[in-house]
Motif scaffolding. Structure first.
Motif, mmCIF file in Angstrom:
data_model
loop_
_atom_site.group_PDB
_atom_site.id
_atom_site.type_symbol
_atom_site.label_atom_id
_atom_site.label_comp_id
_atom_site.label_asym_id
_atom_site.label_seq_id
_atom_site.Cartn_x
_atom_site.Cartn_y
_atom_site.Cartn_z
ATOM 1 N N GLU A 1 40.964 36.781 54.894
ATOM 2 C CA GLU A 1 41.626 36.437 53.643
ATOM 3 C C GLU A 1 41.046 35.162 53.029
ATOM 4 O O GLU A 1 40.809 35.094 51.821
ATOM 5 C CB GLU A 1 43.127 36.271 53.871
ATOM 6 N N GLU A 2 40.802 34.150 53.850
ATOM 7 C CA GLU A 2 40.216 32.907 53.354
ATOM 8 C C GLU A 2 38.819 33.132 52.781
ATOM 9 O O GLU A 2 38.478 32.599 51.720
ATOM 10 C CB GLU A 2 40.150 31.864 54.471
ATOM 11 N N GLN A 3 38.014 33.929 53.479
ATOM 12 C CA GLN A 3 36.660 34.223 53.011
ATOM 13 C C GLN A 3 36.683 34.934 51.657
ATOM 14 O O GLN A 3 35.949 34.570 50.733
ATOM 15 C CB GLN A 3 35.928 35.116 54.014
ATOM 16 N N ILE A 4 37.545 35.940 51.546
ATOM 17 C CA ILE A 4 37.622 36.728 50.314
ATOM 18 C C ILE A 4 38.172 35.885 49.170
ATOM 19 O O ILE A 4 37.623 35.899 48.061
ATOM 20 C CB ILE A 4 38.469 37.995 50.525
ATOM 21 N N ASN A 5 39.238 35.133 49.402
ATOM 22 C CA ASN A 5 39.833 34.320 48.341
ATOM 23 C C ASN A 5 38.835 33.300 47.788
ATOM 24 O O ASN A 5 38.773 33.075 46.573
ATOM 25 C CB ASN A 5 41.093 33.612 48.832
ATOM 26 N N GLU A 6 38.055 32.689 48.663
ATOM 27 C CA GLU A 6 37.055 31.731 48.209
ATOM 28 C C GLU A 6 35.972 32.422 47.381
ATOM 29 O O GLU A 6 35.531 31.909 46.362
ATOM 30 C CB GLU A 6 36.417 31.025 49.401
ATOM 31 N N PHE A 7 35.575 33.613 47.794
ATOM 32 C CA PHE A 7 34.517 34.339 47.097
ATOM 33 C C PHE A 7 34.947 34.811 45.707
ATOM 34 O O PHE A 7 34.178 34.717 44.750
ATOM 35 C CB PHE A 7 34.066 35.541 47.943
ATOM 36 N N ILE A 8 36.167 35.316 45.578
ATOM 37 C CA ILE A 8 36.576 35.946 44.316
ATOM 38 C C ILE A 8 37.192 34.994 43.304
ATOM 39 O O ILE A 8 37.538 35.408 42.201
ATOM 40 C CB ILE A 8 37.553 37.125 44.555
ATOM 41 N N LYS A 9 37.319 33.712 43.622
ATOM 42 C CA LYS A 9 38.040 32.804 42.734
ATOM 43 C C LYS A 9 37.434 32.721 41.336
ATOM 44 O O LYS A 9 38.146 32.450 40.383
ATOM 45 C CB LYS A 9 38.180 31.423 43.354
ATOM 46 N N ASP A 10 36.155 32.981 41.167
ATOM 47 C CA ASP A 10 35.548 32.925 39.836
ATOM 48 C C ASP A 10 34.954 34.272 39.408
ATOM 49 O O ASP A 10 34.083 34.333 38.562
ATOM 50 C CB ASP A 10 34.479 31.835 39.781
ATOM 51 N N LYS A 11 35.463 35.354 40.001
ATOM 52 C CA LYS A 11 34.968 36.694 39.678
ATOM 53 C C LYS A 11 36.115 37.594 39.228
ATOM 54 O O LYS A 11 37.263 37.355 39.545
ATOM 55 C CB LYS A 11 34.274 37.301 40.894
ATOM 56 N N GLU A 12 35.792 38.637 38.511
ATOM 57 C CA GLU A 12 36.786 39.614 38.079
ATOM 58 C C GLU A 12 36.903 40.694 39.154
ATOM 59 O O GLU A 12 36.023 41.525 39.323
ATOM 60 C CB GLU A 12 36.360 40.237 36.751
ATOM 61 N N LEU A 13 37.996 40.680 39.895
ATOM 62 C CA LEU A 13 38.212 41.602 41.004
ATOM 63 C C LEU A 13 38.557 42.995 40.491
ATOM 64 O O LEU A 13 39.393 43.155 39.610
ATOM 65 C CB LEU A 13 39.350 41.090 41.890
ATOM 66 N N ILE A 14 37.909 44.012 41.056
ATOM 67 C CA ILE A 14 38.212 45.399 40.729
ATOM 68 C C ILE A 14 39.044 46.029 41.838
ATOM 69 O O ILE A 14 40.087 46.614 41.594
ATOM 70 C CB ILE A 14 36.923 46.210 40.487
ATOM 71 N N ASP A 15 38.604 45.876 43.106
ATOM 72 C CA ASP A 15 39.321 46.492 44.223
ATOM 73 C C ASP A 15 38.855 45.875 45.535
ATOM 74 O O ASP A 15 37.775 45.290 45.609
ATOM 75 C CB ASP A 15 39.054 48.002 44.249
ATOM 76 N N ILE A 16 39.674 46.025 46.580
ATOM 77 C CA ILE A 16 39.307 45.629 47.934
ATOM 78 C C ILE A 16 39.682 46.773 48.859
ATOM 79 O O ILE A 16 40.808 47.261 48.820
ATOM 80 C CB ILE A 16 40.042 44.351 48.396
ATOM 81 N N LYS A 17 38.748 47.203 49.698
ATOM 82 C CA LYS A 17 38.972 48.258 50.684
ATOM 83 C C LYS A 17 38.935 47.610 52.071
ATOM 84 O O LYS A 17 38.013 46.870 52.388
ATOM 85 C CB LYS A 17 37.884 49.336 50.615
ATOM 86 N N TYR A 18 39.954 47.891 52.882
ATOM 87 C CA TYR A 18 40.054 47.314 54.224
ATOM 88 C C TYR A 18 39.886 48.388 55.290
ATOM 89 O O TYR A 18 40.267 49.541 55.089
ATOM 90 C CB TYR A 18 41.430 46.675 54.444
ATOM 91 N N GLN A 19 39.350 47.967 56.439
ATOM 92 C CA GLN A 19 39.277 48.839 57.607
ATOM 93 C C GLN A 19 39.445 47.963 58.842
ATOM 94 O O GLN A 19 38.895 46.860 58.908
ATOM 95 C CB GLN A 19 37.934 49.558 57.671
ATOM 96 N N ILE A 20 40.200 48.459 59.804
ATOM 97 C CA ILE A 20 40.400 47.750 61.068
ATOM 98 C C ILE A 20 39.897 48.639 62.194
ATOM 99 O O ILE A 20 40.226 49.818 62.268
ATOM 100 C CB ILE A 20 41.885 47.408 61.290
ATOM 101 N N THR A 21 39.070 48.048 63.073
ATOM 102 C CA THR A 21 38.517 48.764 64.216
ATOM 103 C C THR A 21 38.893 48.001 65.485
ATOM 104 O O THR A 21 38.735 46.789 65.540
ATOM 105 C CB THR A 21 36.978 48.854 64.119
ATOM 106 N N GLU A 22 39.397 48.720 66.497
ATOM 107 C CA GLU A 22 39.819 48.073 67.739
ATOM 108 C C GLU A 22 39.056 48.627 68.935
ATOM 109 O O GLU A 22 38.745 49.804 68.980
ATOM 110 C CB GLU A 22 41.306 48.313 67.992
ATOM 111 N N ASN A 23 38.786 47.753 69.906
ATOM 112 C CA ASN A 23 38.376 48.174 71.239
ATOM 113 C C ASN A 23 39.000 47.202 72.232
ATOM 114 O O ASN A 23 39.796 46.357 71.854
ATOM 115 C CB ASN A 23 36.844 48.287 71.362
ATOM 116 N N GLU A 24 38.634 47.275 73.492
ATOM 117 C CA GLU A 24 39.314 46.445 74.490
ATOM 118 C C GLU A 24 38.962 44.965 74.393
ATOM 119 O O GLU A 24 39.676 44.109 74.903
ATOM 120 C CB GLU A 24 39.037 46.944 75.914
#
Length: 61
Positions: free
Chosen positions: A22-45
């Motif tokens: 969230e911190e990485q994305i918020n810093e990146f988009i602060k001066d851009k026009e956001l269209i969409d964000i797609k998330y994916q979570i992958t788990e292993n041991e």
């Protein structure tokens, strides 16, 4: 022009010093026009991987 950027954050034993996804994305988009964000979570041991694809409109024409 529409562009994309990928972000990755791993939750595991060595991830305590990294910025959150969230911190990485918020810093990146602060001066851009956001269209969409797609998330994916992958788990292993060993870790949980959080991936995001940010779709945005850049000021360039």
């Amino acid at each position: 022009m529409i562009k994309t950027k990928e972000f990755v954050h791993y939750t595991g034993s060595d991830s305590k010093k990294k910025r959150t996804l969230e911190e990485q994305i918020n810093e990146f988009i602060k001066d851009k026009e956001l269209i969409d964000i797609k998330y994916q979570i992958t788990e292993n041991e060993d870790y949980v991987g959080h991936y995001a694809l940010v779709i945005y409109k850049d000021g360039d024409k």
